[in-house]
Design a protein around this motif. Sequence first.
Motif, PDB file in Angstrom:
ATOM      1  N   GLY A   8      34.709  40.697  41.185  1.00  0.00           N
ATOM      2  CA  GLY A   8      33.676  39.957  41.875  1.00  0.00           C
ATOM      3  C   GLY A   8      34.166  38.582  42.298  1.00  0.00           C
ATOM      4  O   GLY A   8      35.178  38.081  41.795  1.00  0.00           O
ATOM      5  N   ARG A   9      33.418  37.968  43.221  1.00  0.00           N
ATOM      6  CA  ARG A   9      33.826  36.658  43.728  1.00  0.00           C
ATOM      7  C   ARG A   9      33.919  35.623  42.619  1.00  0.00           C
ATOM      8  O   ARG A   9      34.874  34.842  42.555  1.00  0.00           O
ATOM      9  N   ALA A  10      32.926  35.603  41.738  1.00  0.00           N
ATOM     10  CA  ALA A  10      32.933  34.612  40.661  1.00  0.00           C
ATOM     11  C   ALA A  10      34.091  34.866  39.698  1.00  0.00           C
ATOM     12  O   ALA A  10      34.706  33.916  39.183  1.00  0.00           O
ATOM     13  N   GLN A  11      34.406  36.128  39.436  1.00  0.00           N
ATOM     14  CA  GLN A  11      35.552  36.442  38.572  1.00  0.00           C
ATOM     15  C   GLN A  11      36.851  35.922  39.179  1.00  0.00           C
ATOM     16  O   GLN A  11      37.693  35.341  38.482  1.00  0.00           O
ATOM     17  N   ILE A  12      37.029  36.153  40.479  1.00  0.00           N
ATOM     18  CA  ILE A  12      38.260  35.728  41.146  1.00  0.00           C
ATOM     19  C   ILE A  12      38.365  34.209  41.150  1.00  0.00           C
ATOM     20  O   ILE A  12      39.416  33.645  40.818  1.00  0.00           O
ATOM     21  N   ASP A  13      37.279  33.536  41.506  1.00  0.00           N
ATOM     22  CA  ASP A  13      37.296  32.076  41.524  1.00  0.00           C
ATOM     23  C   ASP A  13      37.678  31.524  40.152  1.00  0.00           C
ATOM     24  O   ASP A  13      38.479  30.596  40.029  1.00  0.00           O
ATOM     25  N   TRP A  14      37.088  32.130  39.120  1.00  0.00           N
ATOM     26  CA  TRP A  14      37.369  31.640  37.769  1.00  0.00           C
ATOM     27  C   TRP A  14      38.810  31.910  37.339  1.00  0.00           C
ATOM     28  O   TRP A  14      39.480  31.031  36.816  1.00  0.00           O
ATOM     29  N   VAL A  15      39.294  33.127  37.567  1.00  0.00           N
ATOM     30  CA  VAL A  15      40.610  33.471  37.030  1.00  0.00           C
ATOM     31  C   VAL A  15      41.708  32.649  37.700  1.00  0.00           C
ATOM     32  O   VAL A  15      42.674  32.227  37.048  1.00  0.00           O
ATOM     33  N   ILE A  16      41.587  32.365  38.995  1.00  0.00           N
ATOM     34  CA  ILE A  16      42.586  31.538  39.674  1.00  0.00           C
ATOM     35  C   ILE A  16      42.521  30.098  39.168  1.00  0.00           C
ATOM     36  O   ILE A  16      43.548  29.477  38.848  1.00  0.00           O
ATOM     37  N   ASP A  17      41.313  29.569  39.057  1.00  0.00           N
ATOM     38  CA  ASP A  17      41.168  28.197  38.560  1.00  0.00           C
ATOM     39  C   ASP A  17      41.642  28.090  37.113  1.00  0.00           C
ATOM     40  O   ASP A  17      42.373  27.151  36.747  1.00  0.00           O
ATOM     41  N   ALA A  18      41.251  29.041  36.280  1.00  0.00           N
ATOM     42  CA  ALA A  18      41.615  28.988  34.858  1.00  0.00           C
ATOM     43  C   ALA A  18      43.116  29.153  34.662  1.00  0.00           C
ATOM     44  O   ALA A  18      43.710  28.509  33.794  1.00  0.00           O
ATOM     45  N   TYR A  19      43.737  30.007  35.467  1.00  0.00           N
ATOM     46  CA  TYR A  19      45.193  30.162  35.375  1.00  0.00           C
ATOM     47  C   TYR A  19      45.901  28.878  35.798  1.00  0.00           C
ATOM     48  O   TYR A  19      46.867  28.437  35.156  1.00  0.00           O
TER      49      TYR A  19
ATOM     50  N   MET B 224      43.733  46.004  46.013  1.00  0.00           N
ATOM     51  CA  MET B 224      42.524  45.207  46.199  1.00  0.00           C
ATOM     52  C   MET B 224      41.917  45.581  47.542  1.00  0.00           C
ATOM     53  O   MET B 224      42.648  45.920  48.475  1.00  0.00           O
ATOM     54  N   ASP B 225      40.581  45.498  47.636  1.00  0.00           N
ATOM     55  CA  ASP B 225      39.973  45.739  48.938  1.00  0.00           C
ATOM     56  C   ASP B 225      39.971  44.429  49.741  1.00  0.00           C
ATOM     57  O   ASP B 225      40.357  43.371  49.247  1.00  0.00           O
ATOM     58  N   ARG B 226      39.517  44.530  50.996  1.00  0.00           N
ATOM     59  CA  ARG B 226      39.598  43.378  51.901  1.00  0.00           C
ATOM     60  C   ARG B 226      38.801  42.184  51.366  1.00  0.00           C
ATOM     61  O   ARG B 226      39.240  41.039  51.459  1.00  0.00           O
ATOM     62  N   THR B 227      37.630  42.445  50.794  1.00  0.00           N
ATOM     63  CA  THR B 227      36.796  41.357  50.268  1.00  0.00           C
ATOM     64  C   THR B 227      37.491  40.649  49.111  1.00  0.00           C
ATOM     65  O   THR B 227      37.491  39.413  49.019  1.00  0.00           O
ATOM     66  N   GLU B 228      38.119  41.443  48.220  1.00  0.00           N
ATOM     67  CA  GLU B 228      38.836  40.854  47.091  1.00  0.00           C
ATOM     68  C   GLU B 228      40.008  39.988  47.559  1.00  0.00           C
ATOM     69  O   GLU B 228      40.210  38.868  47.059  1.00  0.00           O
TER      70      GLU B 228
ATOM     71  N   ILE C 238      51.260  44.208  48.001  1.00  0.00           N
ATOM     72  CA  ILE C 238      50.845  43.678  49.302  1.00  0.00           C
ATOM     73  C   ILE C 238      49.683  42.684  49.193  1.00  0.00           C
ATOM     74  O   ILE C 238      49.706  41.642  49.851  1.00  0.00           O
ATOM     75  N   PRO C 239      48.650  42.924  48.366  1.00  0.00           N
ATOM     76  CA  PRO C 239      47.597  41.900  48.259  1.00  0.00           C
ATOM     77  C   PRO C 239      48.133  40.553  47.787  1.00  0.00           C
ATOM     78  O   PRO C 239      47.655  39.500  48.246  1.00  0.00           O
ATOM     79  N   LEU C 240      49.120  40.566  46.897  1.00  0.00           N
ATOM     80  CA  LEU C 240      49.667  39.317  46.368  1.00  0.00           C
ATOM     81  C   LEU C 240      50.627  38.665  47.362  1.00  0.00           C
ATOM     82  O   LEU C 240      50.670  37.440  47.468  1.00  0.00           O
ATOM     83  N   ILE C 241      51.389  39.464  48.095  1.00  0.00           N
ATOM     84  CA  ILE C 241      52.248  38.894  49.150  1.00  0.00           C
ATOM     85  C   ILE C 241      51.378  38.239  50.222  1.00  0.00           C
ATOM     86  O   ILE C 241      51.597  37.091  50.623  1.00  0.00           O
ATOM     87  N   ALA C 242      50.400  38.983  50.697  1.00  0.00           N
ATOM     88  CA  ALA C 242      49.567  38.500  51.801  1.00  0.00           C
ATOM     89  C   ALA C 242      48.805  37.236  51.410  1.00  0.00           C
ATOM     90  O   ALA C 242      48.752  36.264  52.168  1.00  0.00           O
ATOM     91  N   SER C 243      48.217  37.225  50.219  1.00  0.00           N
ATOM     92  CA  SER C 243      47.446  36.053  49.797  1.00  0.00           C
ATOM     93  C   SER C 243      48.364  34.872  49.525  1.00  0.00           C
ATOM     94  O   SER C 243      47.972  33.715  49.766  1.00  0.00           O
TER      95      SER C 243
END
Length: 434
Positions: free
Chosen positions: A21-32, A54-58, A181-186
């Motif tokens: 989810g969006r909140a999970q992603i926001d948190w895990v990147i900030d916390a890392y 990962m899907d496009r939204t993720e 690919i999701p990690l390269i692209a991002s």
Amino acid sequence: MTEPFDAVDVLRTKRDGGALGRAQIDWVIDAYTRGAVAEEQMSALAMAIFLNGMDRTEIARWTQAMIASGERMDFSALSRPTADKHSTGGVGDKITLPLAPLVAVFDVAVPQLSGRGLGHTGGTLDKLEAIPGWRAALSNEEILAQLDGVGAVICAAGSGLAPADKKLYALRDTTATVEAIPLIASSIMSKKIAEGTDSLVLDVKVGSGAFMKDRDRAGELARTMVELGTDAGVRTVALLTDMSTPLGRTVGNALEVRESVEVLAGGGPADVVDLTVALAREMLDAAGRPDADPAAALRDGRAMDVWRRMIAAQGGDPDAALPAARHTEDVLAQADGVLTTLDAYAVGVASWRLGAGRARKEDPVQAVAGVELHAKPGDRVRAGQPLLTLHTDTPERFGRAREALAGGVVVTPPAELDGFAARERAVVLDRVGG
């Protein structure tokens, strides 16, 4: 501080194939980024992403979270549109050097924040540092002033752009998750979007000397990055370009600067000129200059004028002699025939071993080291003719460089050609977006 999520729960979601989810992603990147998620936990998450995708939204949210981890540049005060280019890296890929000043000729600002070489691929900053006095590190204020006055800047990205990506990039390198690919692209797009450009052209390399060896996967990466840019409001297109054979006739830092200057002077190898012009046309079209003629600006000296001002603005002397290697050694054709293979990866590793590249980010490089190519695939050659010249200041490196070339340089005798016909190599293979 009480954390809103538990890292193990986030890991379990992706491990089991679920979408974060969006909140999970926001948190895990900030916390890392701030150290609340441990390296081993992010390693596990990176592997789960590698395996389950990962899907496009993720991917879009992951990219935005990495951007939010640091600062964003703002070019809105400039009186001209901005356009940027990113290459996924190759061998002999000196395109940024002539491209940035060429696009700037047409009143488009080019904020080219570049990197250093690692492994067999060269780095733009390493190349330019072969020019006496030139400096890569500029403040944001200096970047803006140079874009306003000269129109183009090639410099190092500041440490404040997407710091989450810097941590994650190093982790991926040691956990066998680089190819996700999701990690390269991002990773690529978080930095590019944070740079604040209006439009972006991606040069996605395909072939033995590229990060992406397979055309289908390269196409998937290109589409993913174009979608990320588009979703973020950046006009984004991608070209898939060939990296089975090195670009141009030089690989190495000072050698590639010399060849870039030849292109800016209206000469240079056809493949370098063709790709430079193709990328320039895409950048100019995206910036609202569809009628511009970049090929003419190479021929008539306008791009060279901007190059000289760009180099001088960063402390470099555009008239200074480039350094040359103290030692050279030729690789000779062993028989008459046709050069049928000149493998980009083999040449890239040879150049690296001669001292042009680094195995770790902190390693020094030789400005003078590299490989000069005297023939390209399809050329007829004679026994004893130099095919390559190896350049280095440390001649004990020649042996290992020659080992890297074994099997990567093939001359086929006329009797064994079986109808082989030299054909013009297409540099641009496909286009995505726009």
